[in-house]
Write a protein that holds these residues in place. Structure first.
Motif, short mmCIF file in Angstrom:
data_model
loop_
_atom_site.label_atom_id
_atom_site.label_comp_id
_atom_site.label_asym_id
_atom_site.label_seq_id
_atom_site.Cartn_x
_atom_site.Cartn_y
_atom_site.Cartn_z
N MET A 1 -0.11 -0.45 1.45
CA MET A 1 1.27 -0.79 1.11
C MET A 1 1.91 0.31 0.28
O MET A 1 1.25 1.11 -0.35
N ARG A 2 3.23 0.35 0.30
CA ARG A 2 4.00 1.36 -0.44
C ARG A 2 4.73 0.68 -1.60
O ARG A 2 4.96 -0.53 -1.57
N PRO A 3 5.12 1.45 -2.62
CA PRO A 3 5.81 0.86 -3.77
C PRO A 3 7.12 0.17 -3.37
O PRO A 3 7.79 0.62 -2.44
N GLY A 210 -0.66 2.11 8.69
CA GLY A 210 -1.24 1.64 7.43
C GLY A 210 -1.75 0.21 7.58
O GLY A 210 -1.71 -0.36 8.67
N PHE A 211 -2.22 -0.33 6.46
CA PHE A 211 -2.79 -1.68 6.43
C PHE A 211 -1.73 -2.63 5.86
O PHE A 211 -1.50 -2.65 4.66
N PHE A 212 -1.06 -3.36 6.73
CA PHE A 212 0.04 -4.22 6.30
C PHE A 212 -0.14 -5.64 6.86
O PHE A 212 0.74 -6.15 7.56
N PRO A 213 -1.25 -6.29 6.56
CA PRO A 213 -1.48 -7.61 7.18
C PRO A 213 -0.47 -8.66 6.73
O PRO A 213 -0.14 -9.56 7.51
N VAL A 214 0.04 -8.55 5.50
CA VAL A 214 1.00 -9.54 5.02
C VAL A 214 2.31 -9.40 5.80
O VAL A 214 2.85 -10.38 6.33
N GLY A 217 1.94 -10.28 9.60
CA GLY A 217 1.86 -11.72 9.82
C GLY A 217 3.20 -12.41 9.62
O GLY A 217 3.57 -13.32 10.36
N PHE B 14 6.16 -3.59 -7.40
CA PHE B 14 4.85 -3.35 -6.80
C PHE B 14 4.59 -1.86 -6.65
O PHE B 14 5.46 -1.11 -6.21
N GLY B 15 3.36 -1.46 -6.96
CA GLY B 15 2.98 -0.08 -6.66
C GLY B 15 1.98 0.48 -7.65
O GLY B 15 1.92 0.06 -8.81
N GLY B 221 -0.01 -16.27 8.71
CA GLY B 221 0.02 -14.84 8.37
C GLY B 221 -0.60 -14.56 7.01
O GLY B 221 -1.37 -13.61 6.85
N ALA B 225 -4.04 -12.49 6.27
CA ALA B 225 -3.93 -11.30 5.42
C ALA B 225 -4.94 -11.35 4.28
O ALA B 225 -5.60 -10.35 3.96
N ARG B 232 -12.12 -6.12 3.34
CA ARG B 232 -12.04 -4.68 3.05
C ARG B 232 -12.40 -4.39 1.60
O ARG B 232 -13.09 -3.40 1.30
N GLU B 241 -5.57 0.19 -1.06
CA GLU B 241 -4.68 -0.34 -0.02
C GLU B 241 -4.94 -1.85 0.19
O GLU B 241 -4.01 -2.65 0.24
#
Lengths: 389, 389
Positions: A1-3, A210-214, A217, B14-15, B221, B225, B232, B241
């Motif tokens: 995730m990104r900020p 990237g890893f963005f499961p939230v 979904g 967030f970050g 979702g 997630a 992981r 991540e």
């Protein structure tokens, strides 16, 4: 995730009959004298106007009316509303309508206290520092404007369609009463579905790997909900349960929660569609049903994996090869958009091949203004627009 | 869908590195002198304490410290914090920790301006009318307290664990810095996953029948997630991540957005678990990993369809018969909870069969207080608790 930062203080009041509570909610939010903004005559025909004004009267809230806001609201409509709001010394704006009415209301809300012309905000020449409070009674779910800080307005002469996104523009509250959407006709149900799906999938398709499961979904759930609700509404326009689900799904599709944390992404389909509806008065969702899949065809050459993910997770495609899955997903999506009643070619929107260069020229300018990407030259935009002529 | 109102004004920051911005955020929120609430020594070991206090100092924010809040925070810890906050004349509470620290901070925030004892709020004898602003630096994602208006506290003597949910308790802002969760050990990663999944599925499993595609998709979702991120993290504890995805998923699991509009539902697993962790100092998520599946076994006799939906949509069960699908889904869920490191029997929590009646007695009282359902008598609670002894 990104900020990211996320803050969405809009209060949602959902439920059958909630339109009749608007007066009490307006008063509770501290407004005593509002500009009542609406569109054409539909709210007078379907009883919403009567319910809203009776509720305002009962709560002792005064109002001045500014009707006539069009689909793809015009700057002149906003400027007239600003002048009237100043004259009437209103302390808030009450939008009763869909995305166009809400967007015009937000424009009026930031224009009233502004020293500059309101169009300066849309051209990026200034940023709004304050706005009157905006309240909403939503009558057409589609744009998500009822729970975000965005507004889109079209310049009368140049036909440029521009956006402002600013935290001062979040509605104080939005009333989501599924009953008031009972009279939305099938074509607009289809356009709404197209628009709301586009809002959900643009970040899904254009974000970096990237890893963005939230977020994935969330998007998958919203798109599936929109599709399920739309099919039920078209099968039975009186299905208030489905009308309500569509209302909530469309709101969540574009309140920026689902795209929070994915980093940079672009609204490519919207970049291509805005000039189309700006120049031709095509309904925004209808335009997206044409240019969205066209853009996906073009995009699937480089973001094959994302469009394949869309195909598998939202269109139930069961093909291992990414390119083949992407192609099948786009075909299914387009077939679905057509089935529910959207145009899927430019021709159906009344556009001739000779008009593509002009739309493309505007799209390229918008791509620059919105940072959609340097690759979106007029030539490339024309190529994409021509995919489904 | 059913009527609802939803308003969640908490700002999320967030970050990686955002913990160092807390001073500026506190000052921007108008606080100049805060009570800094934290737990045991972990934030001093992992550098979070240093980063936070340096940031406060740089922003010119004064603070008074109230450390030592325990897991399952105690009323005495809250009352001590209230006395200190009054003495220091703080204008806000800064929680640096997980759900326990945040919950204790909210309790202090509503206790400071209150005329009554703060426990009266938990017993329902009074409702908070005001609270000091609460700010959060989250160090353990699990409870969702960072983006909701809830707080849970345990009475020192009676060991009753009670909740207050009130709009005055929404944090002003919550900082979600995945870096600060790097040091969360594997057992707590497992407990967090169990807790956050439980938050998501209780409304999913216990709501009335209806058409809820938005809410169902949201829950599916979030659960997927949490499961993906947890696996992981356990494979590589330095996977920031995945730590970030878990943080955001756990926050969205219990900010009440996903359950909005589903109508009445009950927190049955939480009703059964609270006395367990209240009486035995079992970690809350660990307790849920035992009583959650036990309750699902009992519940699958009457809400077979919902547990079958859980099984198919979240546990990838491919069985047509509802009862068989439900049973397989519970088995897979339990196996997964065990695999990631949770206890899955009461015995593993240090509870003997002879202690079940006492837990059940408390659960039945709580079921009455929370409206979980008249069917949750002490006998029924004992039956459920005994499923996985």
């Amino acid at each position: 995730m990104r900020p990211f930062t996320y803050c969405n203080p809009t209060k949602i009041c959902f439920g059958s009959g909630t339109a009749g509570t608007v007066g009490a909610e307006v008063a509770a939010a501290g407004m005593r004298n509002v500009l009542l903004v609406y569109g054409k005559s539909s709210i007078k025909r379907n009883g919403v106007y009567d319910a809203v004004t009776a509720s305002l009267k009962a709560a002792g809230v005064a109002w001045t009316e500014w009707p006539g806001v069009s689909a793809n609201p015009l700057l002149s409509q906003v400027q007239g509303g600003i002048a009237l709001a100043r004259e009437a010394k209103v302390d808030g704006i009450l939008a009763v309508g869909g995305g166009s009415v809400i967007d015009a209301s937000k424009a009026i809300a930031m224009g009233v206290p502004a020293a500059c012309d309101v169009w300066d905000f849309y051209m990026g020449a200034a940023a709004p520092q304050a706005a009157l409070p905006v309240a909403v009674v939503l009558t057409l779910p589609a744009t998500g404007s009822e729970m975000n800080g965005g507004t889109v307005v079209t310049h009368d002469e140049t036909r440029e369609k521009r956006a402002v996104i600013n935290p001062t523009l979040h509605p104080r509250f939005s009333i989501l009463d599924p009953e008031v959407t009972r009279s939305v006709p099938p074509d607009y149900v289809a356009y709404s579905a197209s628009d709301a799906i586009s809002h959900t999938i643009e970040s899904y398709l254009t974000r970096a790997p990237g890893f963005f499961p939230v977020q994935d979904g969330y998007a998958e759930g919203v798109v599936r909900a929109i599709m399920a609700a739309t099919e039920r509404i078209l099968a039975d326009p009186g299905d208030v349960e489905a009308r309500g689900a569509m209302m909530w799904a469309a709101t969540l599709a574009w309140n920026f929660l689902g795209s929070s944390g994915v980093g940079a992404w672009v609204t490519a389909a919207h970049t291509l569609e805005h000039p189309l509806s700006g120049l031709f008065d095509v309904a925004h969702g209808a335009g997206l049903a044409v240019v969205g899949p066209a853009w996906m065809v073009w995009e699937s050459r480089r973001r094959t994996d994302r469009i394949a993910a869309f195909a598998r997770r939202m269109m139930d495609v069961r093909i291992d090869d990414d390119a083949a899955a992407a192609a099948e997903g786009i075909a299914r999506f387009r077939a679905w958009l057509k089935k529910i009643g959207n145009p899927v070619t430019l021709g159906e929107c009344g556009v001739t091949p000779g008009q593509i260069p002009e739309i493309a020229r505007h799209a390229a300018i918008l791509a620059k203004a919105w940072g959609t990407g340097e690759e979106y030259t007029a030539e490339v935009c024309a190529e994409i627009l021509g995919v489904f002529m």
